[in-house]
Design an enzyme around this catalytic site. Structure first.
Site, PDB file in Angstrom:
ATOM      1  N   TYR A  69       0.442  -2.174 -12.262  1.00  0.00           N
ATOM      2  CA  TYR A  69      -0.972  -2.255 -12.629  1.00  0.00           C
ATOM      3  C   TYR A  69      -1.206  -1.666 -14.022  1.00  0.00           C
ATOM      4  O   TYR A  69      -2.222  -1.025 -14.277  1.00  0.00           O
ATOM      5  CB  TYR A  69      -1.860  -1.583 -11.556  1.00  0.00           C
ATOM      6  N   GLU A  79       4.239  -6.250   1.958  1.00  0.00           N
ATOM      7  CA  GLU A  79       3.805  -6.735   0.632  1.00  0.00           C
ATOM      8  C   GLU A  79       3.704  -5.602  -0.385  1.00  0.00           C
ATOM      9  O   GLU A  79       2.648  -5.393  -0.992  1.00  0.00           O
ATOM     10  CB  GLU A  79       2.428  -7.402   0.749  1.00  0.00           C
ATOM     11  N   PRO A  80       4.768  -4.854  -0.612  1.00  0.00           N
ATOM     12  CA  PRO A  80       4.650  -3.748  -1.569  1.00  0.00           C
ATOM     13  C   PRO A  80       4.601  -4.251  -3.012  1.00  0.00           C
ATOM     14  O   PRO A  80       5.304  -5.188  -3.377  1.00  0.00           O
ATOM     15  CB  PRO A  80       5.927  -2.940  -1.332  1.00  0.00           C
ATOM     16  N   GLY A  81       3.746  -3.649  -3.801  1.00  0.00           N
ATOM     17  CA  GLY A  81       3.712  -3.941  -5.234  1.00  0.00           C
ATOM     18  C   GLY A  81       4.032  -2.674  -5.984  1.00  0.00           C
ATOM     19  O   GLY A  81       5.137  -2.445  -6.463  1.00  0.00           O
ATOM     20  N   ARG A  82       3.044  -1.770  -5.994  1.00  0.00           N
ATOM     21  CA  ARG A  82       3.130  -0.515  -6.734  1.00  0.00           C
ATOM     22  C   ARG A  82       4.456   0.241  -6.528  1.00  0.00           C
ATOM     23  O   ARG A  82       5.111   0.640  -7.486  1.00  0.00           O
ATOM     24  CB  ARG A  82       1.979   0.374  -6.263  1.00  0.00           C
ATOM     25  N   CYS A  85     -13.406   2.749 -27.868  1.00  0.00           N
ATOM     26  CA  CYS A  85     -14.759   3.305 -27.915  1.00  0.00           C
ATOM     27  C   CYS A  85     -15.409   3.282 -26.544  1.00  0.00           C
ATOM     28  O   CYS A  85     -16.326   2.482 -26.282  1.00  0.00           O
ATOM     29  CB  CYS A  85     -15.598   2.541 -28.935  1.00  0.00           C
ATOM     30  N   GLY A 127       0.781  -1.237   0.000  1.00  0.00           N
ATOM     31  CA  GLY A 127       0.000   0.000   0.000  1.00  0.00           C
ATOM     32  C   GLY A 127       0.804   1.274   0.000  1.00  0.00           C
ATOM     33  O   GLY A 127       0.227   2.365   0.048  1.00  0.00           O
ATOM     34  N   ARG A 165      -5.760   2.153 -15.393  1.00  0.00           N
ATOM     35  CA  ARG A 165      -5.893   2.876 -14.130  1.00  0.00           C
ATOM     36  C   ARG A 165      -6.722   4.166 -14.229  1.00  0.00           C
ATOM     37  O   ARG A 165      -7.563   4.422 -13.369  1.00  0.00           O
ATOM     38  CB  ARG A 165      -4.522   3.175 -13.525  1.00  0.00           C
TER      39      ARG A 165
HETATM   40  C1  LIG Z   1      -3.103  -8.622  -0.317  1.00  0.00           C
HETATM   41  C2  LIG Z   1      -2.360  -7.551  -1.033  1.00  0.00           C
HETATM   42  N1  LIG Z   1      -1.086  -7.320  -0.697  1.00  0.00           N
HETATM   43  C3  LIG Z   1      -0.356  -6.376  -1.313  1.00  0.00           C
HETATM   44  C4  LIG Z   1      -0.892  -5.600  -2.320  1.00  0.00           C
HETATM   45  C5  LIG Z   1      -0.024  -4.589  -2.985  1.00  0.00           C
HETATM   46  O1  LIG Z   1      -0.446  -3.285  -2.780  1.00  0.00           O
HETATM   47  P1  LIG Z   1       0.424  -2.108  -3.374  1.00  0.00           P
HETATM   48  O2  LIG Z   1       0.636  -2.383  -4.797  1.00  0.00           O
HETATM   49  O3  LIG Z   1      -0.399  -0.894  -3.154  1.00  0.00           O
HETATM   50  O4  LIG Z   1       1.699  -2.058  -2.598  1.00  0.00           O
HETATM   51  C6  LIG Z   1      -2.222  -5.789  -2.690  1.00  0.00           C
HETATM   52  C7  LIG Z   1      -2.808  -4.938  -3.723  1.00  0.00           C
HETATM   53  O5  LIG Z   1      -3.951  -4.868  -4.006  1.00  0.00           O
HETATM   54  C8  LIG Z   1      -2.979  -6.810  -2.036  1.00  0.00           C
HETATM   55  O6  LIG Z   1      -4.253  -7.039  -2.363  1.00  0.00           O
END
Ligand SMILES: Cc1ncc(COP(=O)(O)O)c(C=O)c1O
Length: 429
Positions: free
Chosen positions: A386, A288-291, A359, A249, A327
């Site tokens: 994303y 759990e960082p993704g973004r 469209c 997050g 997005r």
């Molecule tokens: C369970 C869980 N962990 C981690 C993430 C990654 O979040 P972010 O990309 O904001 O760091 C998500 C994203 O939706 C998620 O659902």
């Protein structure tokens, strides 16, 4: 700074010329800077200050093998939300014991795979409901005749009021969301797992949502977990607990204008301090960082197809659409748009409404100040997360190409899908 304009006016990303990329690979094309991704992961890792931890990269943000392998090489594990994501993480060299598996509705096949892989299964199946605990227990019983316990972590929904703190579609830690065991049921869920002869409770987890630009909601959710742990341990329970997972997050500054954006490392330092204060410093800390690990290190290249100037608007119509980058349509997100050939001349810049060819009225990247003379090609910034993972072939449009830059040059790229293949497949269906 991964995006720079050199003295000759060339826009370089990770050292590679974006104009050359457009000429060589066509558009739409995602470009990722692998070196910047690696250095971001290292910076995050240092924030743990040597304490026991796992950076479980949320693979859903970007599933490209070169991106996952780059993060694995920096010691990251993975957070996955489906069987195929689990398999791609494993295929990219992530060890099963460094992978956690979240998700509200895992199928039996997916659970079976997760608990069998590598002989010992993954680090933890993160259960998200009381009902799922019973399902994982049944799968454990069916597939582990030896009686070896399946490692489980309970994802708790912290039931926070997240109004106004992030976009409603990416807020997960509130009562109306389908995610996680409701806070009120959390203690019961922990007891249920602990009481099972087939499960071992190794973790407690939370993920409050995405794109937070302040640490406050993250810390509030984490504190709820720490309180839960303190209470459980006070009762003499939670003996096998190995980690606490405070989720992803960490926000990204998509505007490029925040004076002091909160960095991913700031989230980690803040939550570590909270963990120590709560007396849970013995537990490994998983995030759990993704973004935040990938968004700033990707751009989407597009060519301008045409303009349309009316009394009410100046449209700049590009060949990337909502099918390539969802997005803006999904979250009303805005990505900066930069012209490839020339910098903006502030004195003569005008407002262009940048739109794609799909469209749908929501195929709209918003208003951007660009030169009056329309550019031939543009880059949409901060598109590394994303983006491709949400792309589709809507409107008969093909998936974009992905190119990977390292050491100042393109080290690999994917191949643009064949339109004929799509036509034949759809015609057959
Ligand atoms: C369970 C869980 N962990 C981690 C993430 C990654 O979040 P972010 O990309 O904001 O760091 C998500 C994203 O939706 C998620 O659902």
């Amino acid at each position: 700074m991964p995006l720079v304009r050199d003295a000759s006016g060339q826009l370089k990303f990770g050292g590679a010329s974006l104009q050359e990329l457009v000429a060589g690979l066509g558009t739409p094309t995602y470009v990722y800077d692998l070196d910047a991704i690696a250095s971001g992961a290292r910076e995050l890792d240092e924030a743990f200050d040597g304490g026991p931890h796992l950076i479980a990269y949320a693979v859903k943000a970007n599933t490209a093998g070169r991106v996952i392998r780059t993060l694995a090489a920096q010691g990251c594990g993975a957070d996955v939300v489906s069987g195929p994501e689990l398999r791609v993480a494993l295929a990219c060299g992530m060890a099963p014991e460094r992978i956690v598996y979240s998700g509200v509705a895992k199928t039996d096949d997916e659970i079976d795979y997760a608990i069998a892989v590598g002989g010992g299964g993954i680090a933890a199946v993160q259960v998200e409901s009381l009902e799922e605990i019973a399902r994982v227990e049944a799968r454990a019983l069916a597939s582990r005749p030896s009686g070896r316990k399946v490692q489980v972590s309970v994802r708790v929904n912290p039931s926070l009021d997240l109004d106004g703190l992030t976009h409603v579609n990416i807020a997960t830690g509130h009562d109306a969301a389908k995610f996680g065991v409701p806070r009120a049921d959390a203690t019961g869920a922990l007891r249920l797992v602990e009481g099972s002869p087939h499960l071992r409770l190794v973790g407690v987890a939370v993920h409050v949502g995405s794109q937070f630009t302040s640490t406050a909601p993250y810390l509030e959710a984490a504190s709820m977990l720490f309180d839960l742990i303190r209470a459980g341990r006070g009762d003499g329970r939670l003996r096998a607990l190995a980690f606490v997972d405070t989720g992803g997050g960490f926000g990204v500054d998509y505007t490029g204008e925040q004076p002091n954006p909160v960095r991913p490392a700031d989230f980690v330092r803040a939550v570590r301090a909270e963990q120590q204060r709560a007396g849970a410093g013995d537990l490994s800390l998983t995030v759990e960082p993704g973004r935040s690990l990938v968004a700033p290190h990707g751009v989407l290249l597009a060519r301008v197809i045409q303009t349309k100037v009316t009394e009410t608007a100046r449209w700049l119509m590009i060949d990337a659409g909502m099918n390539d980058l969802l997005r803006p349509a999904l979250y009303q997100a805005k990505h900066r748009v930069v012209a490839l050939e020339a910098p903006v001349d502030a004195a003569r810049a005008v407002s262009w409404r940048v739109v794609g060819p799909v469209c749908e009225s929501s195929d709209d990247f918003g208003e951007h100040r660009l030169n009056d003379a329309p550019p031939r090609a543009v880059a949409l910034l901060d598109a590394g997360a994303y983006g491709y993972t949400m792309a589709s072939s809507y409107n008969g449009r093909q998936l974009p190409v992905e190119a990977f830059v390292s050491g100042g040059r393109v080290v690999a790229h994917t191949v643009r899908p064949d339109v004929e293949g799509w036509v034949a497949e759809r015609a057959r269906a």
